[in-house]
Design an enzyme around this catalytic site. Structure first.
Site, PDB file in Angstrom:
ATOM      1  N   ASP A  13       0.834  -1.196   0.000  1.00  0.00           N
ATOM      2  CA  ASP A  13       0.000   0.000   0.000  1.00  0.00           C
ATOM      3  C   ASP A  13       0.877   1.257   0.000  1.00  0.00           C
ATOM      4  OD1 ASP A  13      -1.789   2.036   0.550  1.00  0.00           O
ATOM      5  OD2 ASP A  13      -2.631   1.065   2.329  1.00  0.00           O
ATOM      6  N   ILE A  14       0.745   2.071  -1.038  1.00  0.00           N
ATOM      7  CA  ILE A  14       1.604   3.259  -1.191  1.00  0.00           C
ATOM      8  C   ILE A  14       1.378   4.269  -0.066  1.00  0.00           C
ATOM      9  CG2 ILE A  14       0.050   4.661  -2.655  1.00  0.00           C
ATOM     10  CD1 ILE A  14       2.585   5.202  -4.437  1.00  0.00           C
ATOM     11  N   ASN A  27      -7.761  11.642 -11.078  1.00  0.00           N
ATOM     12  CA  ASN A  27      -8.528  11.977 -12.280  1.00  0.00           C
ATOM     13  C   ASN A  27      -8.492  13.501 -12.461  1.00  0.00           C
ATOM     14  OD1 ASN A  27     -10.705  13.146 -10.722  1.00  0.00           O
ATOM     15  ND2 ASN A  27     -11.271  11.044 -10.214  1.00  0.00           N
ATOM     16  N   ASP A  37      -6.304   6.438  -5.641  1.00  0.00           N
ATOM     17  CA  ASP A  37      -6.757   7.806  -5.338  1.00  0.00           C
ATOM     18  C   ASP A  37      -7.604   7.808  -4.057  1.00  0.00           C
ATOM     19  OD1 ASP A  37      -7.345  10.499  -5.650  1.00  0.00           O
ATOM     20  OD2 ASP A  37      -8.541  10.255  -7.459  1.00  0.00           O
ATOM     21  N   SER A 120      -2.507   4.375 -14.389  1.00  0.00           N
ATOM     22  CA  SER A 120      -3.395   3.995 -15.509  1.00  0.00           C
ATOM     23  C   SER A 120      -3.624   2.491 -15.652  1.00  0.00           C
ATOM     24  CB  SER A 120      -2.908   4.547 -16.866  1.00  0.00           C
ATOM     25  OG  SER A 120      -3.207   5.910 -16.995  1.00  0.00           O
ATOM     26  N   THR A 121      -2.997   1.659 -14.832  1.00  0.00           N
ATOM     27  CA  THR A 121      -3.138   0.211 -15.056  1.00  0.00           C
ATOM     28  C   THR A 121      -4.288  -0.417 -14.266  1.00  0.00           C
ATOM     29  OG1 THR A 121      -1.619  -0.552 -13.316  1.00  0.00           O
ATOM     30  CG2 THR A 121      -0.649   0.039 -15.445  1.00  0.00           C
ATOM     31  N   GLY A 122      -5.069   0.408 -13.567  1.00  0.00           N
ATOM     32  CA  GLY A 122      -6.256  -0.084 -12.866  1.00  0.00           C
ATOM     33  C   GLY A 122      -7.478   0.141 -13.747  1.00  0.00           C
TER      34      GLY A 122
HETATM   35  P1  ADP Z   1      -6.035   4.351 -12.777  1.00  0.00           P
HETATM   36  O1  ADP Z   1      -7.380   5.027 -12.810  1.00  0.00           O
HETATM   37  O2  ADP Z   1      -4.890   5.313 -13.081  1.00  0.00           O
HETATM   38  O3  ADP Z   1      -5.981   3.103 -13.567  1.00  0.00           O
HETATM   39  P2  ADP Z   1      -6.253   2.836 -10.243  1.00  0.00           P
HETATM   40  O4  ADP Z   1      -6.205   3.395  -8.874  1.00  0.00           O
HETATM   41  O5  ADP Z   1      -7.515   2.181 -10.695  1.00  0.00           O
HETATM   42  O6  ADP Z   1      -5.821   4.046 -11.207  1.00  0.00           O
HETATM   43  O7  ADP Z   1      -5.070   1.799 -10.422  1.00  0.00           O
HETATM   44  C1  ADP Z   1      -3.732   2.165 -10.588  1.00  0.00           C
HETATM   45  C2  ADP Z   1      -2.848   1.156  -9.881  1.00  0.00           C
HETATM   46  O8  ADP Z   1      -2.866   1.422  -8.481  1.00  0.00           O
HETATM   47  C3  ADP Z   1      -3.271  -0.288 -10.056  1.00  0.00           C
HETATM   48  O9  ADP Z   1      -2.124  -1.043 -10.432  1.00  0.00           O
HETATM   49  C4  ADP Z   1      -3.741  -0.701  -8.652  1.00  0.00           C
HETATM   50  O10 ADP Z   1      -3.429  -2.061  -8.400  1.00  0.00           O
HETATM   51  C5  ADP Z   1      -2.898   0.198  -7.794  1.00  0.00           C
HETATM   52  N1  ADP Z   1      -3.367   0.465  -6.422  1.00  0.00           N
HETATM   53  C6  ADP Z   1      -4.632   0.467  -5.925  1.00  0.00           C
HETATM   54  N2  ADP Z   1      -4.615   0.772  -4.619  1.00  0.00           N
HETATM   55  C7  ADP Z   1      -3.314   0.969  -4.264  1.00  0.00           C
HETATM   56  C8  ADP Z   1      -2.622   1.299  -3.053  1.00  0.00           C
HETATM   57  N3  ADP Z   1      -3.285   1.503  -1.906  1.00  0.00           N
HETATM   58  N4  ADP Z   1      -1.269   1.397  -3.082  1.00  0.00           N
HETATM   59  C9  ADP Z   1      -0.589   1.224  -4.234  1.00  0.00           C
HETATM   60  N5  ADP Z   1      -1.174   0.920  -5.410  1.00  0.00           N
HETATM   61  C10 ADP Z   1      -2.520   0.784  -5.426  1.00  0.00           C
END
Ligand code: ADP
Length: 174
Positions: A13-14, A27, A37, A120-122
């Site tokens: 978790d970042i 966004n 986000d 962007s990969t989510g």
């Molecule tokens: P986007 O709309 O840019 O695709 P997302 O948040 O849907 O953004 O996903 C972007 C990346 O962030 C994905 O690889 C997802 O697995 C990752 N992600 C989601 N939650 C966390 C977190 N708490 N910490 C780090 N990475 C996360």
């Protein structure tokens, strides 16, 4: 020192990372959303949203910086990745710009460390391997020309990105 000594991979978790700046895959409204986000806004508390309201949004491929509020990180860089629409709509250029602009903001403040999620990969649907290659290429080029940030952390959160980044960074599987 090789640029590879300045790059790290962390799985998790970042919002928990002890770094100077974390990057938010935001966004264009900059008013919060799902995925990373949502996690960042929950962890940072309402002060982050209040500060974001004053920024007037952000264009795709650009980045803006705020304080980290209740996060361990002092700063949040908000960047807006492209929605993937098949690859012929300038998505690669926009994604590269997200990484470059984020790095330029922290370099301008002479910050030591920045952590990136896989922008962007989510829900935005960018193919993960292609996105990782772009991220890596931009970071390599930037570190080659800049003393700051001294360290760049790729923070992966899902199994696929974890495997892709281990491969890309030559870390082997485990
Ligand atoms: P986007 O709309 O840019 O695709 P997302 O948040 O849907 O953004 O996903 C972007 C990346 O962030 C994905 O690889 C997802 O697995 C990752 N992600 C989601 N939650 C966390 C977190 N708490 N910490 C780090 N990475 C996360």
């Amino acid at each position: 020192m090789s640029f590879m000594d300045r790059i790290e991979l962390i799985c998790g978790d970042i919002t928990r990372l002890d770094v100077d700046a974390i990057v938010n895959a935001a966004n264009r409204s900059l008013l919060g959303g799902g995925g990373v986000d949502g996690a960042i806004h929950r962890a940072a508390g309402p002060g982050l949203l209040a500060e974001c309201r004053s920024l007037g949004g952000c264009e795709t491929g650009q980045a803006k910086i705020t304080k980290g509020h209740r996060l361990g990180a002092s700063w949040v860089v908000h960047t807006v990745g492209p929605v993937y629409r098949g690859g012929n709509e300038g998505e690669a250029t926009q994604l590269a710009s997200c990484y470059r602009e984020s790095l330029a903001l922290v370099a301008g403040k002479r910050l030591d460390s920045i952590a990136f999620p896989n922008i962007s990969t989510g829900v935005y649907g960018y193919p993960k391997r292609e996105a990782a290659q772009i991220a890596f290429d931009v970071v390599r080029a930037f570190l080659g020309g800049h003393e700051f940030p001294r360290r760049v952390i790729f923070c992966v959160f899902d199994e696929q990105n974890s495997a892709i980044y281990r491969d890309l960074l030559g870390l082997g599987s485990d």
